[in-house]
Design an enzyme around this catalytic site. Structure first.
Site, PDB file in Angstrom:
ATOM      1  N   GLU A  73     -20.036   7.721 -13.653  1.00  0.00           N
ATOM      2  CA  GLU A  73     -19.466   8.830 -12.882  1.00  0.00           C
ATOM      3  C   GLU A  73     -18.340   9.519 -13.660  1.00  0.00           C
ATOM      4  O   GLU A  73     -18.234  10.755 -13.648  1.00  0.00           O
ATOM      5  CB  GLU A  73     -18.953   8.325 -11.529  1.00  0.00           C
ATOM      6  CG  GLU A  73     -18.561   9.416 -10.571  1.00  0.00           C
ATOM      7  CD  GLU A  73     -19.725  10.278 -10.126  1.00  0.00           C
ATOM      8  OE1 GLU A  73     -19.646  11.516 -10.327  1.00  0.00           O
ATOM      9  OE2 GLU A  73     -20.702   9.743  -9.571  1.00  0.00           O
ATOM     10  N   GLU A  80     -19.506  17.460 -17.176  1.00  0.00           N
ATOM     11  CA  GLU A  80     -19.531  18.672 -16.352  1.00  0.00           C
ATOM     12  C   GLU A  80     -18.366  19.593 -16.693  1.00  0.00           C
ATOM     13  O   GLU A  80     -18.538  20.808 -16.784  1.00  0.00           O
ATOM     14  CB  GLU A  80     -19.500  18.314 -14.869  1.00  0.00           C
ATOM     15  CG  GLU A  80     -20.827  17.795 -14.355  1.00  0.00           C
ATOM     16  CD  GLU A  80     -20.797  17.509 -12.854  1.00  0.00           C
ATOM     17  OE1 GLU A  80     -19.711  17.574 -12.243  1.00  0.00           O
ATOM     18  OE2 GLU A  80     -21.867  17.214 -12.308  1.00  0.00           O
TER      19      GLU A  80
END
Length: 128
Positions: A73, A80
């Site tokens: 994560e 991102e």
């Protein structure tokens, strides 16, 4: 970087590397809902493991799976951010990179759930 020997050195005002790491975890926790969900599930898993009295081998699997999901994560979040910086407008390659990173988190979570089930279901079945 130190000009003399080319080694990284800490300069006043730059902070400690662990500080950057902890700041990264805190910022991700503050900004990313899925990271908070994974942390909550991890905390619930630890509580359940304590209640059921997991063996040290079982704890190793739980810690490894939890770390894998959280690291995935964090890397997804970092990727991102980098993609958004490099390509603020929509681009098919940016979408592909983000989708692949999200898929990595999904696969890590599926593996963690599968391993968790193999550890917890027999123990819960014995309690019932």
């Amino acid at each position: 970087m130190n000009e003399k020997d080319g080694k990284r050195t800490m300069h006043k005002g730059h902070g400690h590397p662990f500080g950057h790491a902890f700041r990264g975890i805190l910022e991700t926790c503050r900004r990313e809902r899925n990271f908070r969900i994974h942390l909550a599930i991890g905390a619930a898993t630890v509580a359940l493991g304590l209640w059921l009295g997991l063996s040290s081998a079982e704890w190793r699997w739980i810690v490894a799976c939890s770390a894998l999901v959280l690291v995935s994560e964090l890397l997804n979040t970092a990727l991102e951010a980098l993609v958004d910086l490099a390509s603020p407008d929509y681009h098919q390659l940016a979408k592909r990179a983000k989708d692949a990173a999200a898929a990595a988190v999904l696969l890590a979570a599926i593996a963690a759930v599968t391993i968790g089930c193999t550890i917890f279901i027999p123990k819960l079945w014995a309690v019932v």
